[in-house]
Scaffold this active site. Sequence first.
Site, PDB file in Angstrom:
ATOM      1  N   LYS A 220      36.737 -24.384  97.961  1.00  0.00           N
ATOM      2  CA  LYS A 220      37.711 -25.456  98.107  1.00  0.00           C
ATOM      3  C   LYS A 220      38.871 -25.139  97.175  1.00  0.00           C
ATOM      4  O   LYS A 220      38.705 -25.064  95.955  1.00  0.00           O
ATOM      5  CB  LYS A 220      37.046 -26.786  97.737  1.00  0.00           C
ATOM      6  CG  LYS A 220      37.963 -27.996  97.775  1.00  0.00           C
ATOM      7  CD  LYS A 220      37.129 -29.234  97.438  1.00  0.00           C
ATOM      8  CE  LYS A 220      37.980 -30.480  97.329  1.00  0.00           C
ATOM      9  NZ  LYS A 220      37.138 -31.651  96.983  1.00  0.00           N
ATOM     10  N   ASP A 317      32.221 -42.914  99.307  1.00  0.00           N
ATOM     11  CA  ASP A 317      32.800 -42.446 100.575  1.00  0.00           C
ATOM     12  C   ASP A 317      31.738 -41.797 101.455  1.00  0.00           C
ATOM     13  O   ASP A 317      31.911 -40.688 101.955  1.00  0.00           O
ATOM     14  CB  ASP A 317      33.945 -41.470 100.320  1.00  0.00           C
ATOM     15  CG  ASP A 317      34.814 -41.283 101.560  1.00  0.00           C
ATOM     16  OD1 ASP A 317      34.818 -42.186 102.432  1.00  0.00           O
ATOM     17  OD2 ASP A 317      35.476 -40.236 101.681  1.00  0.00           O
TER      18      ASP A 317
END
Length: 524
Positions: A220, A317
């Site tokens: 990432k 989330d």
Amino acid sequence: MLPQYSRQSFNHHPQANQPGPSVLPTPPAQGRKRKRPQQYTISYSEVQEVDENGKLRDVIVIEDTPPPPTTISPATTHNGAYSLSYQPPILSAPVRTRARAAAEAQALSASSSQVVAPALKKRKREVDEVRAPALKKSAVGSQQSNALPQTASWSSRSAAATDDTSKGPPSCDDKEGHYIIVPDDMIYNRYRTVRLLGQGTFGKVVEAVDIKTNARVAIKIIRAVPKYRDASKIEVRVLQKLKEKDPSNRHKCIHLVQWFDHRNHICLVSELLGMCIYDFLKENDFSPFPRHHIQAFAKQLLGSVAFLHDLKLIHTDLKPENILLVANDFKVVPITGHGKRGGTKQKKILNSTDIRLIDFGSATFEAEYHSTVVSTRHYRAPEIILGLGWSFPCDAYSLGCILVEFYTGIALFQTHDNLEHLAMMEMVMGKMPDKFARAGARSKPEFFKEGHRLDWPKPKTAKQNKKDVRSTRALSDIIQPSDNVNRLFLDLVQRLLAFDPASRISVKEALAHPYLAINIPPEL
């Protein structure tokens, strides 16, 4: 660590043509052909909040992405008398597109970005879509092309880059601070890029080969923008804590292999996994999972989130995009009486239900600052909508929404208006408890009337919105309790979706629920 990223379709087809067991027929689609979900772009705005110490904080608010206008919520769809053991995808024509309602919601937002919905045309191969991530997080919204730009690679620095990139090699960033991915680029003098896996607001995810171990990893790469760099360091802190407390990864959260600063980009390296569960549902025409797979997913997810809660950490989330399959392998079984004129349809069944929970960019320690709004809309708990504060129970509520989605194939709530969302919740779960409603009325009086009754519909509410709420079905109609498996599953989901977080079942309590102890034989 890695927000949702997609692998190219399915990589293995070991039993693609083997016949499966017979399944009760499902009715063919009525009216127009069923289309795949329309695609949307992410829009976001930046706001400032003052915390309890008076400190001003910059907060990135990612706006909700409109739901697929041609995919109907299970709460508003009547599918007739189907088999208890197999819940087919929703095939009836939608009563209305929600593109207009979504556009109105977007017009009220502070974002300068605009949601663009493609015109309704004959069904084609879909392009990649992005579903809205939550507050302060990196979200890779869709699968990107495997073919990287055929541009020249550059030499990478042997040590971590500093914030000053004005000297040295040519710029490796685009105008928005995203790292430009090129074939065979060497990152941190160790990782050779293979392909772009996905891109979102906070950065990109690439597949790479570790030249020291020859292992494939996912990296990432955070945008070279100070606020995103700062947010990524918080995520690194969380991931390091998770690995420290669970080195053998019994609790199935993504593990951080390494992190470093490469040419002013924070990079987080993790194991390379399969596609996210949302992408599998999408590739499988939003067909629901078999009930024994739902139970396997529930055990793993509840265990992962209970581990987080033991560490006083709230994920905030949870959604299918943030749950990755370890492997994409599947078999194909025919579903008879499904296609045109009572034909058959091929349904993909996973060979393995092993999963990993990912994306801790929004994770918050209980004792630390809580932003006002968290969670992606479809999985947002009522206490968040009503501004009553949130804690560990908001994760339990999100898990309840996810389990229903596994059972039906599509999201439980598909609306982008807070009041309509609350009205749908009452249709699904029953009226709010008086104590909770009174607290909500004090916090959000605009949503209530006559003390603590939900003020729905408003005088200017559109007729179609009223119809959508009236047609919303109770949870016991969505999960019909006609056998012991469904009765226990319904009871667990009802407890997870309780309005009042004080009475909502905790994830640790849910792990002891009898639903997880029963034996559910394979049905497909």
